[in-house]
Scaffold this active site. Structure first.
Site, PDB file in Angstrom:
ATOM      1  CB  SER A  12      -0.886   0.016   1.246  1.00 22.23           C
ATOM      2  OG  SER A  12      -1.402   1.332   1.408  1.00 22.23           O
ATOM      3  CG  HIS A  37      -3.791  -1.732  -1.746  1.00 22.02           C
ATOM      4  ND1 HIS A  37      -4.914  -2.465  -2.088  1.00 22.02           N
ATOM      5  CD2 HIS A  37      -4.157  -0.980  -0.680  1.00 22.02           C
ATOM      6  CE1 HIS A  37      -5.900  -2.163  -1.262  1.00 22.02           C
ATOM      7  NE2 HIS A  37      -5.476  -1.251  -0.399  1.00 22.02           N
ATOM      8  CG  ASP A  39      -5.001   2.179   0.903  1.00 23.58           C
ATOM      9  OD1 ASP A  39      -5.970   1.423   0.717  1.00 23.58           O
ATOM     10  OD2 ASP A  39      -3.917   1.802   1.380  1.00 23.58           O
ATOM     11  CG  MET A  41      -8.170   6.805   2.776  1.00 23.84           C
ATOM     12  SD  MET A  41      -7.295   6.725   4.350  1.00 23.84           S
ATOM     13  CE  MET A  41      -6.484   5.129   4.196  1.00 23.84           C
ATOM     14  CG  HIS A  70      -9.163  -0.021  -0.455  1.00 23.49           C
ATOM     15  ND1 HIS A  70      -8.540  -0.263   0.757  1.00 23.49           N
ATOM     16  CD2 HIS A  70     -10.499  -0.089  -0.210  1.00 23.49           C
ATOM     17  CE1 HIS A  70      -9.464  -0.467   1.682  1.00 23.49           C
ATOM     18  NE2 HIS A  70     -10.655  -0.355   1.137  1.00 23.49           N
ATOM     19  CG  MET A  72     -11.151   2.933   2.286  1.00 23.71           C
ATOM     20  SD  MET A  72      -9.545   2.834   3.109  1.00 23.71           S
ATOM     21  CE  MET A  72      -8.474   3.038   1.692  1.00 23.71           C
ATOM     22  CG  MET A 141     -11.577  -3.302   5.133  1.00 21.48           C
ATOM     23  SD  MET A 141     -10.133  -2.806   4.166  1.00 21.48           S
ATOM     24  CE  MET A 141      -9.177  -1.906   5.376  1.00 21.48           C
ATOM     25  CG  ASP A 177      -6.201  -3.023   2.993  1.00 24.19           C
ATOM     26  OD1 ASP A 177      -5.111  -2.779   3.536  1.00 24.19           O
ATOM     27  OD2 ASP A 177      -6.820  -2.204   2.289  1.00 24.19           O
TER      28      ASP A 177
HETATM   29  C1  DX5 Z   1      -6.228   1.020   5.680  1.00 23.54           C
HETATM   30  C2  DX5 Z   1      -5.729   0.872   4.247  1.00 23.54           C
HETATM   31  C3  DX5 Z   1      -4.631  -0.122   4.137  1.00 23.54           C
HETATM   32  C4  DX5 Z   1      -3.470   0.217   5.009  1.00 23.54           C
HETATM   33  C5  DX5 Z   1      -2.544  -0.917   5.174  1.00 23.54           C
HETATM   34  O1  DX5 Z   1      -7.254   1.923   5.718  1.00 23.54           O
HETATM   35  O2  DX5 Z   1      -6.770   0.466   3.399  1.00 23.54           O
HETATM   36  O3  DX5 Z   1      -4.270  -0.388   2.808  1.00 23.54           O
HETATM   37  O4  DX5 Z   1      -2.791   1.345   4.573  1.00 23.54           O
HETATM   38  O5  DX5 Z   1      -1.498  -0.476   5.977  1.00 23.54           O
HETATM   39  P1  DX5 Z   1      -0.788  -1.403   7.053  1.00 23.54           P
HETATM   40  O6  DX5 Z   1      -0.235  -2.564   6.285  1.00 23.54           O
HETATM   41  O7  DX5 Z   1       0.249  -0.518   7.597  1.00 23.54           O
HETATM   42  O8  DX5 Z   1      -1.826  -1.833   8.030  1.00 23.54           O
HETATM   43 ZN    ZN Z   2      -6.369  -0.450   1.357  1.00 24.01          ZN
END
Ligand code: DX5
Ligand code: ZN
Length: 236
Positions: A12, A37, A39, A41, A70, A72, A141, A177
């Site tokens: 990620s 990956h 993320d 947000m 991903h 969010m 998750m 994840d």
């Molecule tokens: C959490 C994200 C993950 C996260 C994983 O909200 O979707 O992808 O960054 O990070 P680690 O591996 O540090 O838990």
């Molecule tokens: Zn993620």
């Protein structure tokens, strides 16, 4: 994208240097990761803000393999086209992000991407059952989404096993994840997961100027996971 159930490590970039995404993506791929990956947000669905489709489009040319996006965010549907145009191979939306996840998954495939369904820790595996014909990936998750570096929630391992049984022979990836490291990876690999997202456990100790630790970290997670799912799981 062809389908297989071998262990895939998906760093990620939430844990990467935000001023250096292009070089970070190239570095983790050179160090042996399988997918990248990404993320996204929005500060609304989750209590943190990262970036949007323009950043995804900017990093796309620096990723040779799969860009796994991903989302969010809520709402999701108005942004699907933009993330598909940005070059996402997989777009994953949360079951909890709106009232019409079926429509969202349809829209993702309609935009030409593979469709992923993410389940928060409080959402049961059964939520995925009526959607299995609509998805290419289910993301379990193992932390509450929003931040990297959180502690793995062990109660989710049983959910992975339930999903693995539910999925049977279908070409659907199970992605994990949150909190994945060499200690937790074997638990979810043994339960049937094949895609392991890891942020802090991949990026720790390295940088674009010294990327070798990324490779060592990726290998440590992969080796631990493959050992847990038995011989022969290593073929990419
Ligand atoms: C959490 C994200 C993950 C996260 C994983 O909200 O979707 O992808 O960054 O990070 P680690 O591996 O540090 O838990
Ligand atoms: Zn993620």
């Amino acid at each position: 994208m062809s389908f297989d159930r071998s262990i895939k490590i998906a760093p990620s970039i939430l844990s990467a240097d935000f001023a250096n995404f292009g070089a970070e993506c190239a570095a983790i791929e050179a160090q042996g990761c399988d997918w990248v990956h990404v993320d996204v947000m929005d500060g609304h669905f989750v209590p943190n803000i990262t970036f949007g489709p323009a950043t995804c489009a900017a990093i796309r040319p620096h990723i040779r393999g799969v860009m796994d996006v991903h989302l969010m965010i809520a709402p999701v549907d108005p942004y699907i086209e933009a993330f598909a145009r940005a070059g996402a191979d997989i777009i994953t939306a949360h079951a909890e992000a709106g009232p019409h996840i079926h429509r969202t998954l349809q829209a993702i495939r309609g935009a030409g991407a593979k469709a992923g369904l993410a389940l928060n820790p409080g959402t049961p595996a059964a939520m995925a059952a009526p959607l299995l014909d609509m998805v290419d990936l289910v993301c379990v998750m193992t932390v509450n989404p929003g931040f990297g570096g959180q502690k793995f929630i062990h109660s989710q391992v049983e959910k992975v096993a339930e999903l693995r049984a539910m999925i049977g022979d279908r070409d659907i990836h199970i992605e994990i994840d949150g909190g994945v490291d060499p200690e937790t990876a074997p638990l979810v690999a043994a339960a049937g997961a094949d895609v392991l997202v890891a942020g802090s456990a991949v990026f720790k100790g390295g940088s674009v100027h010294d990327p070798a630790p990324y490779g060592a970290n990726i290998r440590a997670i992969r080796d631990a996971a493959e050992a847990a799912c038995g011989a022969g799981a290593g073929a990419k």
